[in-house]
Motif scaffolding. Structure first.
Motif, PDB file in Angstrom:
ATOM      1  N   ASN A  92       0.834  -1.209   0.000  1.00 46.13           N
ATOM      2  CA  ASN A  92       0.000   0.000   0.000  1.00 46.13           C
ATOM      3  C   ASN A  92       0.865   1.254   0.000  1.00 46.13           C
ATOM      4  O   ASN A  92       1.864   1.347   0.691  1.00 46.13           O
ATOM      5  CB  ASN A  92      -0.924  -0.008   1.215  1.00 46.13           C
ATOM      6  N   ASP A  93       0.432   2.223  -0.804  1.00 46.14           N
ATOM      7  CA  ASP A  93       1.188   3.476  -0.937  1.00 46.14           C
ATOM      8  C   ASP A  93       0.251   4.655  -0.669  1.00 46.14           C
ATOM      9  O   ASP A  93      -0.222   4.832   0.452  1.00 46.14           O
ATOM     10  CB  ASP A  93       1.843   3.554  -2.319  1.00 46.14           C
ATOM     11  N   TYR A  94      -0.052   5.455  -1.691  1.00 41.30           N
ATOM     12  CA  TYR A  94      -0.874   6.656  -1.522  1.00 41.30           C
ATOM     13  C   TYR A  94      -2.232   6.326  -0.910  1.00 41.30           C
ATOM     14  O   TYR A  94      -2.868   5.323  -1.254  1.00 41.30           O
ATOM     15  CB  TYR A  94      -1.067   7.333  -2.876  1.00 41.30           C
ATOM     16  N   LEU A  95      -2.688   7.222  -0.015  1.00 47.22           N
ATOM     17  CA  LEU A  95      -3.986   7.100   0.624  1.00 47.22           C
ATOM     18  C   LEU A  95      -4.785   8.378   0.393  1.00 47.22           C
ATOM     19  O   LEU A  95      -4.222   9.480   0.396  1.00 47.22           O
ATOM     20  CB  LEU A  95      -3.843   6.894   2.132  1.00 47.22           C
ATOM     21  N   ALA A  96      -6.090   8.236   0.205  1.00 42.61           N
ATOM     22  CA  ALA A  96      -6.977   9.391   0.135  1.00 42.61           C
ATOM     23  C   ALA A  96      -8.303   9.008   0.765  1.00 42.61           C
ATOM     24  O   ALA A  96      -8.912   8.001   0.382  1.00 42.61           O
ATOM     25  CB  ALA A  96      -7.193   9.836  -1.306  1.00 42.61           C
ATOM     26  N   PHE A 491       7.461   4.795   5.223  1.00 38.74           N
ATOM     27  CA  PHE A 491       6.125   5.353   5.353  1.00 38.74           C
ATOM     28  C   PHE A 491       5.750   6.031   4.039  1.00 38.74           C
ATOM     29  O   PHE A 491       6.569   6.713   3.424  1.00 38.74           O
ATOM     30  CB  PHE A 491       6.078   6.388   6.477  1.00 38.74           C
ATOM     31  N   THR A 492       4.501   5.875   3.633  1.00 43.16           N
ATOM     32  CA  THR A 492       4.031   6.507   2.403  1.00 43.16           C
ATOM     33  C   THR A 492       2.592   6.984   2.588  1.00 43.16           C
ATOM     34  O   THR A 492       1.891   6.547   3.504  1.00 43.16           O
ATOM     35  CB  THR A 492       4.079   5.529   1.212  1.00 43.16           C
ATOM     36  N   GLY A 493       2.170   7.866   1.697  1.00 46.53           N
ATOM     37  CA  GLY A 493       0.767   8.246   1.583  1.00 46.53           C
ATOM     38  C   GLY A 493       0.127   8.951   2.752  1.00 46.53           C
ATOM     39  O   GLY A 493      -1.060   8.719   3.029  1.00 46.53           O
ATOM     40  N   PRO A 494       0.807   9.817   3.504  1.00 46.30           N
ATOM     41  CA  PRO A 494       0.153  10.463   4.655  1.00 46.30           C
ATOM     42  C   PRO A 494      -1.073  11.264   4.210  1.00 46.30           C
ATOM     43  O   PRO A 494      -1.013  12.020   3.241  1.00 46.30           O
ATOM     44  CB  PRO A 494       1.253  11.372   5.212  1.00 46.30           C
ATOM     45  N   PHE A 495      -2.182  11.078   4.927  1.00 47.58           N
ATOM     46  CA  PHE A 495      -3.429  11.778   4.588  1.00 47.58           C
ATOM     47  C   PHE A 495      -4.227  11.965   5.877  1.00 47.58           C
ATOM     48  O   PHE A 495      -4.460  11.014   6.611  1.00 47.58           O
ATOM     49  CB  PHE A 495      -4.246  10.973   3.582  1.00 47.58           C
ATOM     50  N   PHE A 496      -4.644  13.202   6.144  1.00 50.24           N
ATOM     51  CA  PHE A 496      -5.329  13.523   7.390  1.00 50.24           C
ATOM     52  C   PHE A 496      -6.838  13.366   7.278  1.00 50.24           C
ATOM     53  O   PHE A 496      -7.440  13.703   6.254  1.00 50.24           O
ATOM     54  CB  PHE A 496      -5.002  14.956   7.831  1.00 50.24           C
ATOM     55  N   VAL A 507       2.431   1.776   5.764  1.00 49.53           N
ATOM     56  CA  VAL A 507       3.731   1.193   6.088  1.00 49.53           C
ATOM     57  C   VAL A 507       4.013   0.203   4.961  1.00 49.53           C
ATOM     58  O   VAL A 507       3.382  -0.844   4.864  1.00 49.53           O
ATOM     59  CB  VAL A 507       3.725   0.491   7.457  1.00 49.53           C
ATOM     60  N   GLN A 508       4.936   0.574   4.097  1.00 48.96           N
ATOM     61  CA  GLN A 508       5.159  -0.175   2.860  1.00 48.96           C
ATOM     62  C   GLN A 508       6.430  -1.022   2.947  1.00 48.96           C
ATOM     63  O   GLN A 508       7.412  -0.629   3.552  1.00 48.96           O
ATOM     64  CB  GLN A 508       5.257   0.796   1.670  1.00 48.96           C
ATOM     65  N   HIS A 509       6.394  -2.155   2.322  1.00 50.33           N
ATOM     66  CA  HIS A 509       7.485  -3.138   2.155  1.00 50.33           C
ATOM     67  C   HIS A 509       8.341  -3.429   3.390  1.00 50.33           C
ATOM     68  O   HIS A 509       9.582  -3.448   3.296  1.00 50.33           O
ATOM     69  CB  HIS A 509       8.361  -2.796   0.948  1.00 50.33           C
ATOM     70  N   PRO A 510       7.741  -3.682   4.573  1.00 47.80           N
ATOM     71  CA  PRO A 510       8.591  -4.183   5.672  1.00 47.80           C
ATOM     72  C   PRO A 510       9.212  -5.514   5.261  1.00 47.80           C
ATOM     73  O   PRO A 510       8.572  -6.345   4.605  1.00 47.80           O
ATOM     74  CB  PRO A 510       7.595  -4.360   6.826  1.00 47.80           C
ATOM     75  N   GLY A 511      10.465  -5.695   5.619  1.00 43.37           N
ATOM     76  CA  GLY A 511      11.147  -6.952   5.300  1.00 43.37           C
ATOM     77  C   GLY A 511      11.463  -7.148   3.835  1.00 43.37           C
ATOM     78  O   GLY A 511      11.664  -8.284   3.387  1.00 43.37           O
ATOM     79  N   GLU A 512      11.586  -6.068   3.070  1.00 40.17           N
ATOM     80  CA  GLU A 512      11.773  -6.207   1.627  1.00 40.17           C
ATOM     81  C   GLU A 512      13.108  -6.855   1.248  1.00 40.17           C
ATOM     82  O   GLU A 512      13.259  -7.377   0.143  1.00 40.17           O
ATOM     83  CB  GLU A 512      11.658  -4.843   0.929  1.00 40.17           C
ATOM     84  N   LYS A 533       3.875  -7.838   6.810  1.00 41.74           N
ATOM     85  CA  LYS A 533       2.724  -7.483   5.989  1.00 41.74           C
ATOM     86  C   LYS A 533       2.614  -5.964   5.857  1.00 41.74           C
ATOM     87  O   LYS A 533       2.473  -5.267   6.867  1.00 41.74           O
ATOM     88  CB  LYS A 533       1.434  -8.037   6.598  1.00 41.74           C
ATOM     89  N   PRO A 534       2.671  -5.443   4.629  1.00 40.15           N
ATOM     90  CA  PRO A 534       2.378  -4.018   4.445  1.00 40.15           C
ATOM     91  C   PRO A 534       0.998  -3.710   5.010  1.00 40.15           C
ATOM     92  O   PRO A 534       0.067  -4.509   4.859  1.00 40.15           O
ATOM     93  CB  PRO A 534       2.416  -3.846   2.923  1.00 40.15           C
ATOM     94  N   SER A 535       0.867  -2.554   5.657  1.00 47.34           N
ATOM     95  CA  SER A 535      -0.382  -2.237   6.364  1.00 47.34           C
ATOM     96  C   SER A 535      -0.644  -0.739   6.337  1.00 47.34           C
ATOM     97  O   SER A 535       0.270   0.066   6.154  1.00 47.34           O
ATOM     98  CB  SER A 535      -0.301  -2.698   7.825  1.00 47.34           C
ATOM     99  N   VAL A 536      -1.910  -0.395   6.556  1.00 48.79           N
ATOM    100  CA  VAL A 536      -2.309   0.994   6.758  1.00 48.79           C
ATOM    101  C   VAL A 536      -2.580   1.185   8.237  1.00 48.79           C
ATOM    102  O   VAL A 536      -3.285   0.380   8.861  1.00 48.79           O
ATOM    103  CB  VAL A 536      -3.569   1.345   5.941  1.00 48.79           C
ATOM    104  N   VAL A 537      -2.006   2.243   8.808  1.00 49.21           N
ATOM    105  CA  VAL A 537      -2.207   2.524  10.228  1.00 49.21           C
ATOM    106  C   VAL A 537      -2.901   3.869  10.398  1.00 49.21           C
ATOM    107  O   VAL A 537      -2.877   4.730   9.510  1.00 49.21           O
ATOM    108  CB  VAL A 537      -0.872   2.522  11.001  1.00 49.21           C
TER     109      VAL A 537
END
Length: 552
Positions: A92-96, A491-496, A507-512, A533-537
C-alpha cells in the motif's frame, strides 16, 4: 451500485443541490483540498503554548516507533478480506479519504494505491530466471497491485475500522480494463488492461481520486526509439516477466488514472502525459479551471504543470514542463513548438513520449521529483526531490516553487529555491511523500532504500521516518521526527482525516530485503516469526489533538 452518468455523479457530490434520496451522501471536499487562501506567513498568529510534538531519536528497531503523545492502530493489512470476493492488495502506498457527508466526516471511502509486490510473499516465486514463472503465478501477482476502495468509519470507541463487505468495497488490478480519456487510440486501442506501479496521487475538487502509474517499465518493458525508424520492445526493465504471458504495450501505462470512489469506474488521463508519475496535485483557480502538478520520479527527469481549458475538464488544456533555471513553464503544445513538430507526428505522440518532448523544449532535469503539495498558508508549491546518487546528491531536498500568480497558479513564470535540504543539521534524508494538516503544519516521509539504510551517508538517520515542520510555536520551521518505520519499510501516503486528529499512513514493504521465507528481515506488524505485511495505520493521540488546538 448501478453505473452512474456524469450528472448523477455530480449530484452525489452535492454540486447540483439535488439529493439522491435517503441513501445519498455528499463528499466533504474540505478534507480533500486546502481551503485557506495564501497569506503572508508573518501574519500568522503566535501561540504561547509549548508545541505538543517533540523530536525523537532515530531508531533501527523492527517496530513502528512514535514520539511521546502519539499512538497507532492497524486499520488493514495485506491479504485482509474487504468483501466476499476481494482482498486488500500488497505494498500500500498513496492514501486518500473522501467522506460521504460533510456533516458526518467520520464515514467514507478510503482509496489505497498498491504499487508493486515482492514475489516470495505474493506467489512464492524465488528464482531470478523469470522465464520459469507460470501464467498462474503472474495472475496472482497481477491481482496484488492496482488499488483498493474500502469504506471506513469511526466506531463508538472512537477508533477507525473497515466496514467489511460494504457494497462500495472493490479492487482495481492489473487486469481491470480502463479506457483512455482521449479522442485518439493509444497504440491501437481505446482502453488499457490494468493499472499498476501506483505510487502517489491526488484528489479532484469533485471528489474523484487521481492515482499515478510510476515505474511501469518493470512490468512490460518500454519501447526503445533510439533508432526512430526501427523502434523495438526493450525488455531489459521487464523485472517481473509478465510479458511472456501477456503482450500488452508499454504505452498503455505510465498515466494518471482518475477513479470514481463510489463505483470504481476509472479512466486514464492522457492529457497529463506519460512518465513515471509520482503524484497529481490539484489546485482550482478562481474561475474553476484546474492546475495539476506532477513529478517524474526518476533521476534527471522533470516537473510538470497542466492547466485545464475549462472547469472540471482534465482532457482539454495545456501541459507545461518546468525550466527551473529560467523560472519558466514551457509549453508542450504541439502546435506551439516547432521543435515538437519536427520530432513528433502529433500531440498524442508528444504525450506518449513525454520525457523526450520535455527535454527538447528545455525542461530542467531534476533529482527525482516525487510528491508535490501546496502550502495552504503561503501558497508556495513544495516539491520533494528525493536524491540523485549518480550526481552525488544522496540526501535530497524539498524545492520551493513560488508562482508569479501566487493564488491562481496559472502564471508561466516562477521562482525556485531550496525550502529544506536533507542532512544531519535538519535530521532527515531523501524526502518523499508530503501532507499538510488542517493547521498548515507540513508532514513528510523519507525514502532511503532498504539496501542503503544505516550505511555510508545514511548512517546518521536510522530507519525511514515520518517528519513534520511546525507552522507555529517555539519550533516553527524546524524539522521534527515523529515516527520511525520497521525494518526495511518506508512510510508513504500520509493523509489527514477532516478534523486533523487522525493521520492515515501506509507502512510499505517491511522486510523487503528478505531472501526467502526462512530468512525474514522483519516480522512487523504481527511479530514473533510471522511474515511481514504491508499495512495501513491510523496515528492519533493527545499530542495530535493538542496540535489541532494550536494557532490557526
Amino acid at each position: 451500485m448501478k453505473k452512474q452518468n456524469r450528472r448523477s455523479f455530480l449530484q452525489f457530490l452535492g454540486r447540483t443541490g439535488i439529493g439522491l434520496g435517503a441513501g445519498a451522501f455528499l463528499v466533504n471536499l474540505q478534507a480533500c483540498t486546502p481551503t485557506e487562501k495564501p497569506q503572508n506567513p508573518e501574519t500568522k498568529p503566535s501561540d504561547p503554548r509549548p508545541f505538543p510534538l517533540q523530536d525523537m531519536q532515530h531508531s533501527l528497531e523492527d517496530k513502528l516507533v512514535l514520539t511521546n503523545g502519539l499512538e497507532y492502530d492497524i486499520l488493514i493489512k495485506w491479504d485482509d478480506p474487504i468483501s466476499e470476493k476481494d482482498k486488500f492488495g500488497f505494498n500500500n502506498d498513496y492514501l486518500a479519504f473522501v467522506p460521504f457527508d460533510k456533516n458526518t466526516p467520520n464515514d467514507g471511502m478510503l482509496w489505497v494505491n498498491h504499487e508493486y509486490f515482492q514475489e516470495i510473499f505474493i506467489s512464492g516465486y524465488n528464482d531470478k530466471d523469470k522465464s520459469k514463472k507460470t501464467k498462474e503465478l503472474v495472475d496472482i501477482e497481477m491481482y496484488s497491485v492496482g488499488g483498493s476502495l474500502v469504506r471506513i468509519r469511526k466506531n463508538d470507541a472512537g477508533k477507525w475500522e473497515v466496514v467489511h463487505n460494504d457494497p462500495h468495497n472493490k479492487r482495481l488490478t492489473a487486469k481491470t480494463e480502463i479506457p483512455f480519456h482521449w479522442d485518439e487510440p493509444i497504440e491501437g486501442s481505446t482502453s488499457a488492461i490494468g493499472t499498476f506501479a501506483n505510487c502517489s496521487g491526488g484528489v479532484t475538487p469533485w471528489g474523484t481520486i487521481l492515482t499515478c502509474e510510476e515505474n511501469y517499465d518493470m512490468f512490460y518493458g518500454e519501447t526503445n526509439r533510439s533508432d526512430p525508424k526501427n523502434p523495438f520492445r526493450d525488455l531489459d526493465g521487464d523485472y517481473y516477466g509478465w510479458s511472456q504471458h501477456y503482450d500488452y504495450p508499454p504505452e498503455h501505462y505510465g498515466w494518471v488514472v482518475e477513479v470514481n470512489p463510489l463505483t470504481g469506474e476509472a479512466k486514464k488521463l492522457v492529457a497529463l502525459g506519460r512518465c513515471a508519475h509520482e503524484c497529481a496535485t490539484v489546485h482550482q483557480t478562481k474561475d474553476g479551471r484546474l492546475v495539476v502538478y506532477s513529478g517524474d520520479d526518476s533521476n534527471d527527469e522533470c516537473l510538470y504543470k497542466f492547466i485545464s481549458k475549462e472547469p472540471e475538464n482534465l482532457k482539454e488544456g495545456t501541459l507545461y514542463v518546468a525550466n527551473t533555471t529560467k523560472g519558466e513553464w514551457v509549453s508542450l503544445n504541439y502546435n506551439e513548438q516547432k521543435i515538437l513538430q519536427d520530432n513528433f507526428a502529433n500531440q498524442t505522440e508528444v504525450l506518449i513520449r513525454l520525457r523526450e518532448a520535455a527535454k527538447l523544449v528545455g525542461g530542467t532535469p531534476l533529482n527525482r521529483p516525487e510528491d508535490i503539495e501546496i502550502d495552504p498558508i503561503t501558497g508556495h508549491v513544495l516539491v520533494a526531490l528525493t536524491n540523485n546518487k549518480p550526481k552525488g546528491d544522496y540526501l535530497g531536498e524539498i524545492l520551493k516553487i513560488v508562482e508569479t500568480d501566487l493564488e491562481d497558479k496559472t502564471s508561466l513564470t516562477f521562482e525556485a529555491s531550496t525550502f529544506l535540504a536533507g542532512g544531519e543539521d535538519t535530521g532527515f534524508a531523501c524526502p518523499d511523500n508530503m501532507a499538510f494538516d488542517p493547521k498548515g503544519n507540513l508532514w513528510f516521509t523519507s525514502d532511503i532504500s532498504g539496501s542503503s539504510v544505516n550505511t555510508g551517508p545514511y548512517l546518521p538517520f536510522g530507519n525511514n521516518g515520518l517528519f513534520m515542520v511546525p507552522s507555529w510555536g517555539e519550533q516553527k520551521g524546524k524539522v521534527i521526527q515523529v515516527a520511525s518505520a520497521p525494518t526495511d519499510a518506508e512510510f508513504t501516503g500520509p493523509f489527514f482525516a477532516p478534523d486533523g486528529e487522525t493521520l492515515f499512513l501506509s507502512v510499505q514493504h517491511p522486510g523487503e530485503r528478505s531472501k526467502d521465507l526462512e530468512n525474514l528481515t522483519s516480522h512487523w506488524p504481527e511479530g514473533g516469526s510471522a511474515q511481514p505485511k504491508p499495512s495501513v495505520v491510523c496515528i492519533s493521540g493527545p499530542a495530535l489533538s493538542d496540535l489541532m488546538k494550536g494557532a490557526s
